[in-house]
Design a protein around this motif. Structure first.
Motif, short mmCIF file in Angstrom:
data_model
loop_
_atom_site.label_atom_id
_atom_site.label_comp_id
_atom_site.label_asym_id
_atom_site.label_seq_id
_atom_site.Cartn_x
_atom_site.Cartn_y
_atom_site.Cartn_z
N ARG A 190 0.79 -1.22 0.00
CA ARG A 190 0.00 0.00 0.00
C ARG A 190 0.82 1.26 0.00
O ARG A 190 0.28 2.35 -0.14
N VAL A 191 2.07 1.13 0.18
CA VAL A 191 2.87 2.34 0.24
C VAL A 191 3.61 2.49 -1.06
O VAL A 191 4.24 1.55 -1.54
N ARG A 192 3.54 3.63 -1.60
CA ARG A 192 4.17 3.86 -2.90
C ARG A 192 4.74 5.25 -2.94
O ARG A 192 4.26 6.10 -3.67
N ASN A 193 5.70 5.49 -2.12
CA ASN A 193 6.29 6.83 -2.22
C ASN A 193 7.79 6.72 -2.02
O ASN A 193 8.31 5.73 -1.52
N SER B 4 1.31 9.02 21.22
CA SER B 4 2.70 9.17 20.85
C SER B 4 2.88 10.26 19.83
O SER B 4 3.99 10.66 19.53
N ARG B 5 1.79 10.70 19.28
CA ARG B 5 1.84 11.77 18.30
C ARG B 5 2.76 11.44 17.15
O ARG B 5 3.35 12.31 16.55
N ALA B 6 2.91 10.19 16.93
CA ALA B 6 3.76 9.80 15.81
C ALA B 6 3.05 10.00 14.50
O ALA B 6 3.67 10.06 13.45
N VAL B 7 1.76 10.10 14.60
CA VAL B 7 0.98 10.20 13.38
C VAL B 7 -0.01 11.33 13.55
O VAL B 7 -0.57 11.53 14.63
N ASP B 8 -0.20 12.04 12.50
CA ASP B 8 -1.26 13.03 12.55
C ASP B 8 -2.59 12.38 12.26
O ASP B 8 -2.66 11.35 11.61
N THR C 86 -1.22 9.78 4.11
CA THR C 86 -0.99 8.37 3.85
C THR C 86 -0.71 7.59 5.11
O THR C 86 -1.17 6.47 5.27
N VAL C 87 0.05 8.20 6.01
CA VAL C 87 0.45 7.41 7.16
C VAL C 87 -0.72 7.06 8.06
O VAL C 87 -0.89 5.90 8.43
N PRO C 88 -1.56 8.01 8.43
CA PRO C 88 -2.67 7.62 9.29
C PRO C 88 -3.56 6.59 8.62
O PRO C 88 -4.02 5.65 9.26
N LYS C 89 -3.77 6.78 7.34
CA LYS C 89 -4.63 5.82 6.66
C LYS C 89 -4.01 4.44 6.70
O LYS C 89 -4.69 3.44 6.95
#
Lengths: 111, 375
Positions: free
Chosen positions: A53-56, B53-57, B9-12
């Motif tokens: 899912r990661v593509r960056n 942890s606030r690692a992710v928004d 992308t990260v939170p998702k």
């Protein structure tokens, strides 16, 4: 893929913190074995997510402070690094990079 | 926004990982005979940890997203209310939208006669620096009328007196009073300019006499709570993080309000004696007649003289970096796989893939990373 399973252990600090308290509660809601199963499942899920899912892409530049190659694992410590993604720039004074072998021939000791 | 790509992308991704894992282990849980609720609790804890942890928004929870939508509608109304109800607002206007960001996961109570309590999480200061959470919280703060009903009960739909409240920034309240415990909670988002991150954990409990047993597991994440001052039965208690060791609150009834975690301040003591400090001992004998202040000064001088002589000798030994540099916990890490590592003389090139980075406290993910460094 197997090697990357080991890799994801680093990330499990978050998961472990969560699972262990549930185990330690008085009611013993989660047995250690169950917790282990959960963590294994997390391994699989995070690795497949990363792969699929990661593509960056990220670029970085810095100065190398130390390097180590042992058991097919590279460990670097870089200083004054800039990580550049398309959208943003991240600067850090020090970063440690731990990289496992990305090829499928890497053997795994988890099994 | 500049950070939008990563923060989207990260939170998702994490959320989808959480969902996948939870769904995959649900069967395992059921096979082991563990209740579904434990699974939900696991999920909740997980999400809260991530938020904390606030690692992710961004948020972690569908419930919170729903709440967000609901609260966004209430936001303009709540702004005015907050002005009235809450006393200690440093920035009533700018941060009002953020002020009301406390989120609640209200599990609809079904068996309740007394008015329901929505417990808002006091907004963390960090929140202001975090993402755009415009959710207003606080139907709860509205629902905490000053002096209307001192008795407020919280019930979940499962019949337990349980309430999970999650703030967007990881503030979490889980109340598990045993029986008809009356929790009177006054959580007022305290506005402070500038990202104060002091985890002041406070909880106001006003248990009915004899109603609460100390073992009620009230877990509170770091929050800042202000007291309205209207309640006469406001009893603050300080609670630590939701680790099992700290999951219990001494909910005593008669403690004086502790608005802040009072920290006894030990007098700062200068340590002037050291390894290479032979000269100071001689000075001590001579200085016994002097006042204490002068004594300290002279000792310090003696100590410094002694150390200055030895420092040039010792300082030459330490050429390399500290070993601790590599062992430091909170340093930025990248965990990934390598495709190719290349070196030419002292020029290194890195071809990495499938990695997760934690930089400056935040999580980032990449499928490919290329880097250069000189050794």
């Amino acid at each position: 893929m197997e090697r990357s399973l080991q890799l994801s252990r680093f990330l499990l600090n978050r998961k472990i913190e969560i699972v262990l308290p549930l185990m330690n509660k008085k009611s013993q809601q989660i047995t250690p074995q169950l917790a282990l199963q959960v963590l294994l499942q997390f391994d699989k899920a995070i690795n497949s997510a990363l792969a699929q899912r990661v593509r960056n892409r990220v670029n970085f530049r810095g100065s190398l402070n130390t390097y180590r190659f042992c058991d097919n694992v590279w460990t670097f410590v870089l200083n004054d690094v800039e990580f550049r993604e398309v959208t943003e720039l991240i600067k850090v004074d020090k970063v440690k990079i731990v990289a496992c072998d990305g090829k499928n021939t890497g053997s795994s000791t988890t099994e | 926004m500049a950070n939008s790509a990563n923060t989207n992308t990260v939170p998702k991704l994490y959320r989808s990982v959480i969902e996948d894992v939870i769904n995959d282990v649900r069967d395992i849980f059921l096979d082991d005979g563990v209740d579904e609720q434990v699974l939900m609790e696991l999920k909740t804890l997980w999400e809260n940890k991530l938020m904390q942890s606030r690692a992710v928004d961004g948020f972690h929870s569908e419930e919170q997203q729903l709440l967000l939508q609901v609260q966004q509608q209430h936001q303009p109304q709540q702004q005015q209310h907050h002005h009235h109800h809450h006393h200690q607002q440093a920035q009533p206007q700018q941060t009002v939208p953020q002020q009301t960001q406390t989120q609640q996961v209200l599990i609809p109570a079904s068996q309740q006669a007394a008015p329901q309590v929505i417990v808002p999480d006091s907004k963390l200061i960090q929140h202001m620096n975090a993402s755009n959470m415009s959710a207003a919280a606080t139907a709860a703060t509205l629902a905490l009328p000053a002096g209307v009903t001192p008795v407020q009960q919280i019930l979940t739909n499962s019949g337990q007196l349980l309430q999970v409240v999650r703030a967007a920034n990881g503030a979490q309240y889980i109340f598990q009073p045993q029986q008809s415990v009356v929790l009177q909670q006054q959580v007022i988002p305290q506005m402070q300019p500038g990202g104060v991150q002091a985890p002041v954990i406070q909880q106001v409990l006003a248990p009915l006499p004899g109603g609460i047993s100390p073992q009620t597991g009230v877990i509170i994440q770091p929050q800042q709570i202000l007291f309205t001052g209207n309640k006469t039965q406001v009893i603050p208690t300080t609670v630590a993080a939701p680790t099992p060791a700290q999951a219990q609150i001494a909910a005593t009834g008669q403690q004086p309000p502790q608005a802040q975690a009072a920290q006894p301040q030990a007098p700062l003591v200068l340590q002037v004696d050291g390894a290479g400090d032979t000269s100071s001992e001689e000075d001590e004998d001579e200085e016994e007649d002097y006042d204490d202040d002068e004594e300290e000064d002279k000792e310090k001088d003696g100590a410094e003289d002694g150390q200055v002589e030895e420092e040039p000798l010792n300082s030459e030994d330490d050429v390399s970096d500290e070993e601790g540099q590599e062992l430091f916990d909170t340093e930025n890490v990248v965990v990934c796989q390598y495709d190719k590592i290349h070196r030419s003389k002292n020029k290194w090139k890195f071809h990495l893939k499938d990695g997760i980075m934690n930089l400056n406290g935040r999580d980032y993910i990449f499928s490919k990373a290329i880097g250069d460094a000189e050794w």
